[in-house]
Design an enzyme around this catalytic site. Sequence first.
Site, mmCIF file in Angstrom:
data_model
loop_
_atom_site.group_PDB
_atom_site.id
_atom_site.type_symbol
_atom_site.label_atom_id
_atom_site.label_comp_id
_atom_site.label_asym_id
_atom_site.label_seq_id
_atom_site.Cartn_x
_atom_site.Cartn_y
_atom_site.Cartn_z
ATOM 1 N N GLY A 104 -0.664 27.525 -29.838
ATOM 2 C CA GLY A 104 -0.195 26.472 -28.946
ATOM 3 C C GLY A 104 -1.329 25.845 -28.178
ATOM 4 N N PRO A 105 -1.060 24.738 -27.503
ATOM 5 C CA PRO A 105 -2.093 24.047 -26.727
ATOM 6 C C PRO A 105 -2.595 24.908 -25.574
ATOM 7 C CG PRO A 105 -0.133 22.669 -27.021
ATOM 8 C CD PRO A 105 0.235 24.040 -27.451
ATOM 9 N N GLY A 118 -3.219 26.385 -21.949
ATOM 10 C CA GLY A 118 -2.463 26.413 -20.709
ATOM 11 C C GLY A 118 -0.970 26.592 -20.857
ATOM 12 N N GLY A 126 0.607 29.366 -21.736
ATOM 13 C CA GLY A 126 1.076 30.709 -21.369
ATOM 14 C C GLY A 126 0.954 31.742 -22.451
ATOM 15 N N LYS A 127 0.021 31.588 -23.374
ATOM 16 C CA LYS A 127 -0.114 32.559 -24.462
ATOM 17 C C LYS A 127 -0.593 33.914 -23.934
ATOM 18 C CE LYS A 127 -2.896 29.779 -26.720
ATOM 19 N NZ LYS A 127 -2.770 28.553 -25.917
ATOM 20 N N THR A 128 -1.607 33.914 -23.091
ATOM 21 C CA THR A 128 -2.107 35.167 -22.523
ATOM 22 C C THR A 128 -1.057 35.814 -21.629
ATOM 23 O OG1 THR A 128 -4.347 34.250 -22.556
ATOM 24 C CG2 THR A 128 -3.973 36.200 -21.188
ATOM 25 N N HIS A 153 -2.757 -7.408 -12.154
ATOM 26 C CA HIS A 153 -2.904 -6.590 -13.367
ATOM 27 C C HIS A 153 -1.867 -5.466 -13.367
ATOM 28 C CE1 HIS A 153 -5.439 -4.739 -16.622
ATOM 29 N NE2 HIS A 153 -4.788 -3.658 -16.199
ATOM 30 N N GLU A 154 -1.798 -4.696 -12.267
ATOM 31 C CA GLU A 154 -0.851 -3.579 -12.217
ATOM 32 C C GLU A 154 0.587 -4.083 -12.155
ATOM 33 O OE1 GLU A 154 -1.785 -0.684 -12.833
ATOM 34 O OE2 GLU A 154 -3.937 -1.058 -12.685
ATOM 35 N N HIS A 205 1.733 -4.609 -15.751
ATOM 36 C CA HIS A 205 2.150 -3.351 -16.377
ATOM 37 C C HIS A 205 3.519 -2.922 -15.874
ATOM 38 C CE1 HIS A 205 -1.517 -2.641 -18.518
ATOM 39 N NE2 HIS A 205 -2.279 -2.481 -17.441
#
Length: 612
Positions: free
Chosen positions: A209-210, A212, A214-216, A431-432, A435
């Site tokens: 998995g990516p 961070g 929670g694998k550990t 500009h914002e 968006h």
Amino acid sequence: MNKNLRRSLISYLVFFALILGVLYLIQGGNQNVNLQYTEKDFAEDMKKGEVLSVYVQQNAEVPTGTVDITRKKQADIRFYISDVNEFQSLYQQLVDDYQLKVSFEMSDVVRPGLLERMLPYLIGLMAVVIVVMMFASMQGAGNGGGQMANFGRSKARMTSEDENKTTFEDVAGLREEKEDLEEVVDFLKSPGKYVELGARIPKGILLVGPPGTGKTLLAKAVAGEAHVPFFTISGSDFVEMFVGVGASRVRDLFADAKRNAPCIIFIDEIDAVARRRGTGLGGGHDEREQTLNQMLVEMDGFSVNEGIIVMAATNRVDILDPAILRPGRFDRKVAVGRPDVKGREDILKIHTRNKPLSEDVNLGEIARTTAGFAGADLENLMNESAINAAKESRKYIIKEDIDKAFIKVGIGTERKSRVVPETERRITAYHESGHAILFHLLEGVGPVYTVSIIPTGQGAAGYTMPLPENDNVFNTKGKILQDIKVSLGGRIAEEMIMDDITTGASQDIKQATAAARAMVVKYGMSDELGLINYETDNEEETFVGRDIGHQRMLGEQTAALIDKEVKRIIDECYAQARALLEENVEVLHRCAERLLEKERIDRAEFEALFEQ
């Protein structure tokens, strides 16, 4: 050198240092010899009548010595003389010439002091002690207790069953993953019922998995639930510059595990040592491959159901050697992905257990806002929120603390003190606003959460933050086209209002181009080019030695057709986005004016602009 030898050597050195200090004080620690004071200075003091008494000490073998003089107004002083006889003649002449009455005393010949006599013996004794300690250290190394013997020892850190307090209750957002590992916990607790049925528990479990996610933590929770020892080590701890050290550490690790069975071995970032073999530039046999070979042998070496479970974590399963993924080694792969909105809310509840929250904090809304955040990101978010509250000397966390932390973690710290010219503030506001209006009008990209023209630490002049309604597993063609339109909204607003355009939309144009090209060459979303993958840079092929020079080339007509199709998609999205902004130009003006006035507006204030 082990701890006992080091402690003994330090004790001896401190003891001898104390002896030398005492001898120095006894011998002459109170001596105050002035090297600048000479016989000429003595003669001047005699002429002025400053000298009250003179005391001369002569050395044993040579006529040199020291002179102690007592003076009327100035401090007493001691100085060296090169010839005692000449100094005595000088003193007598000064007394006769100036009719002085100064007491004069001549001591016997000075013998070497206690320090001078003992120093050679002390130095010799210290040398003997140091040699003995070094010899003892070398003997300890030969018996496996020294540094050289420890060089090939495993660097794994063992956490006993009493020390490990982590359980599945501390792991949130990973419901299916915990279910996959509960049978491993059950086997470690009661292996008998599995052995009776002839079942074979997996020897190895690979958590994929990516970073961070929670694998550990998940591996520690398995050991905590089963109440067994937990060995943890990083893949990079195996590999050294010396040949054979990594393989030796693997053997030592598994030997320790067998002595403490049943237990769990957890290898973090296993891709550092288990990369596919034969992928170097020369395809050679390096130290890393020896370490991997030894790991393969050890995982085949211990018998089935022996009570040793090897767990490993990686986010690059595609580069691992196929031999380590076959059944009998890492039999099972558990995908540990990013949590969904319900999982993020559960994770936030865990990380706020010891953090007082105000009534305006809604963990469900935070979970919706943090789409794509992993468990470590959420922990960091709440930690930054607690830091913000502590800086304000508050006893609890409010919504504003979390908003500030979210901006700091996701976008960068706001630079409110930065002086921005009014012209640039106006350009940024439009500009914002461009968006934000497209975020609001296009249904697939979610409503607006915050719009700001405050510069951030990552170099942005402002930002527009959406609030996704849900987590999308995959993108649709319509969603990608809407993302392209939103990216172009800032440049379009500049063109509509200002007489010129700026470089502020460079990153937006880059994102829009990348999305359009991926539609054509990767996702097969082009009617002109069809369902064919035209990627020229295969990101999955990461091994230089195997894939050097291996690149799929496109014909000139196909490459030109791809460029033409990408431009067509961008042009169509541009025209549609511009039409939407022209229809809502009054909202564009109102939003920009409100931003220039307040610098930041939230969702309620922004949506109120459309009601006007």
